[in-house]
Scaffold this motif. Structure first.
Motif, PDB file in Angstrom:
ATOM      1  N   UNK A 124       0.847  -1.186   0.000  1.00  0.00           N
ATOM      2  CA  UNK A 124       0.000   0.000   0.000  1.00  0.00           C
ATOM      3  C   UNK A 124       0.884   1.238   0.000  1.00  0.00           C
ATOM      4  N   UNK A 125       0.521   2.240  -0.839  1.00  0.00           N
ATOM      5  CA  UNK A 125       1.236   3.515  -0.777  1.00  0.00           C
ATOM      6  C   UNK A 125       0.324   4.669  -1.181  1.00  0.00           C
ATOM      7  N   UNK A 126       0.234   5.651  -0.282  1.00  0.00           N
ATOM      8  CA  UNK A 126      -0.443   6.922  -0.539  1.00  0.00           C
ATOM      9  C   UNK A 126       0.581   8.024  -0.298  1.00  0.00           C
ATOM     10  N   UNK A 127       0.715   9.005  -1.204  1.00  0.00           N
ATOM     11  CA  UNK A 127       1.656  10.100  -0.958  1.00  0.00           C
ATOM     12  C   UNK A 127       1.366  10.773   0.383  1.00  0.00           C
ATOM     13  N   UNK A 128       2.360  10.935   1.233  1.00  0.00           N
ATOM     14  CA  UNK A 128       2.140  11.507   2.566  1.00  0.00           C
ATOM     15  C   UNK A 128       1.442  12.863   2.543  1.00  0.00           C
ATOM     16  N   UNK A 129       1.707  13.661   1.504  1.00  0.00           N
ATOM     17  CA  UNK A 129       1.145  15.011   1.470  1.00  0.00           C
ATOM     18  C   UNK A 129      -0.359  15.037   1.258  1.00  0.00           C
ATOM     19  N   UNK A 130      -0.948  13.932   0.827  1.00  0.00           N
ATOM     20  CA  UNK A 130      -2.405  13.911   0.649  1.00  0.00           C
ATOM     21  C   UNK A 130      -3.077  12.876   1.548  1.00  0.00           C
ATOM     22  N   UNK A 131      -2.310  12.275   2.433  1.00  0.00           N
ATOM     23  CA  UNK A 131      -2.852  11.195   3.253  1.00  0.00           C
ATOM     24  C   UNK A 131      -4.065  11.634   4.072  1.00  0.00           C
ATOM     25  N   UNK A 132      -3.959  12.791   4.743  1.00  0.00           N
ATOM     26  CA  UNK A 132      -5.067  13.264   5.578  1.00  0.00           C
ATOM     27  C   UNK A 132      -6.287  13.593   4.731  1.00  0.00           C
ATOM     28  N   UNK A 200      -8.969  18.626  -1.685  1.00  0.00           N
ATOM     29  CA  UNK A 200      -8.311  18.481  -0.392  1.00  0.00           C
ATOM     30  C   UNK A 200      -7.658  19.751   0.078  1.00  0.00           C
ATOM     31  N   UNK A 201      -7.999  20.893  -0.560  1.00  0.00           N
ATOM     32  CA  UNK A 201      -7.422  22.174  -0.157  1.00  0.00           C
ATOM     33  C   UNK A 201      -8.117  22.704   1.086  1.00  0.00           C
ATOM     34  N   UNK A 202      -7.500  23.701   1.713  1.00  0.00           N
ATOM     35  CA  UNK A 202      -8.117  24.336   2.869  1.00  0.00           C
ATOM     36  C   UNK A 202      -9.384  25.044   2.437  1.00  0.00           C
ATOM     37  N   UNK A 203     -10.381  25.069   3.320  1.00  0.00           N
ATOM     38  CA  UNK A 203     -11.638  25.730   3.007  1.00  0.00           C
ATOM     39  C   UNK A 203     -11.470  27.233   2.983  1.00  0.00           C
ATOM     40  N   UNK A 204     -12.293  27.901   2.179  1.00  0.00           N
ATOM     41  CA  UNK A 204     -12.245  29.349   2.075  1.00  0.00           C
ATOM     42  C   UNK A 204     -13.372  29.959   2.887  1.00  0.00           C
ATOM     43  N   UNK A 205     -13.480  31.265   2.847  1.00  0.00           N
ATOM     44  CA  UNK A 205     -14.460  31.968   3.665  1.00  0.00           C
ATOM     45  C   UNK A 205     -15.886  31.635   3.274  1.00  0.00           C
ATOM     46  N   UNK A 206     -16.083  31.149   2.046  1.00  0.00           N
ATOM     47  CA  UNK A 206     -17.425  30.848   1.577  1.00  0.00           C
ATOM     48  C   UNK A 206     -17.909  29.449   1.960  1.00  0.00           C
ATOM     49  N   UNK A 207     -17.021  28.670   2.595  1.00  0.00           N
ATOM     50  CA  UNK A 207     -17.346  27.274   2.916  1.00  0.00           C
ATOM     51  C   UNK A 207     -18.124  27.193   4.228  1.00  0.00           C
ATOM     52  N   UNK A 208     -19.282  26.505   4.151  1.00  0.00           N
ATOM     53  CA  UNK A 208     -20.097  26.304   5.339  1.00  0.00           C
ATOM     54  C   UNK A 208     -20.509  27.602   6.009  1.00  0.00           C
TER      55      UNK A 208
END
Length: 215
Positions: A124-132, A200-208
């Motif tokens: 199994x391998x997932x790039x660490x930078x996108x694991x979360x 998978x980017x950080x949410x912006x001000x318009x999110x939720x």
């Protein structure tokens, strides 16, 4: 471990193969520029019971390789994607179809070698930078229908509703209905925020933050 490399770009195919041949314990058993070449090879090797790892470019010609991954996985061939597409939905779809690893083409040679070794050692391998992000978004994708997943993947490519409709052979109103469902399942209210969320980017001000949905 014997590696089958599938990529329709000759220079990339040569480069990957050369790198693999220099890794202890790995051998390039075949290089292929199309699915047909690979399938012909496998049909000739079917009685030898060889164990292969197929390293597959996510897009060969105009088509994605998801069906090929599914077919090879059913034949007990370990599959890993090697791709320039780094968006999480592509990774999720690859794993959904049987892939055991996903390696980015922008990896350094050291990271590429490390990824292959990890994949063979652990399966199994997932790039660490996108694991979360992978863990978080895969839960959302698990609750989507296949059509909703397809709309999400095309949305990731920044296609318009009309372009998505044409790709999926649907009318625009149906695509809009799928988008409404995606907004509801992700909690997003604007198209840009939905794309960011799926990537998978950080949410912006318009999110939720409430308000109408940008269909």
């Amino acid at each position: 471990m014997k590696i089958l490399v599938i990529d329709d770009h000759p220079l990339m195919l040569k480069s990957i193969s050369s790198t693999i041949e220099n890794i202890p314990g790995f051998e390039v058993a075949g290089t292929f520029s199309s699915e047909d070449e690979l399938k012909k090879f496998l049909s000739e090797e079917c009685n030898r019971r060889e164990k292969f790892l197929a390293l597959i470019d996510l897009q060969i010609g105009p088509d994605y390789s998801f069906e090929l991954i599914k077919e090879l996985s059913k034949k007990q061939i370990m599959c890993a994607v090697y791709s320039m597409y780094t968006e999480v939905p592509f990774v999720i779809n690859a794993f959904h179809n049987g892939a055991r690893g996903y390696i980015f083409k922008n990896f350094s040679e050291e990271d590429f070698v490390g990824a292959l070794n990890t994949l063979v050692k652990t399966g199994y391998f997932i790039p660490p930078e996108i694991s979360a992000s992978f863990t978080r978004i895969s839960g959302i994708f698990a609750g989507m229908t296949k059509k909703e997943q397809q709309v999400a993947e095309l949305l990731m490519q920044k296609l318009s509703n009309a372009e998505i409709a044409a790709k999926m052979n649907l009318n625009v109103r149906t695509v809009e209905n799928y988008l409404v469902r995606l907004y509801d399942k992700t909690g997003c209210h604007y198209r840009a925020d939905l794309i960011n969320f799926l990537q998978g980017n950080e949410t912006s001000a318009n999110f939720l933050t409430g308000g109408g949905m940008d269909v």
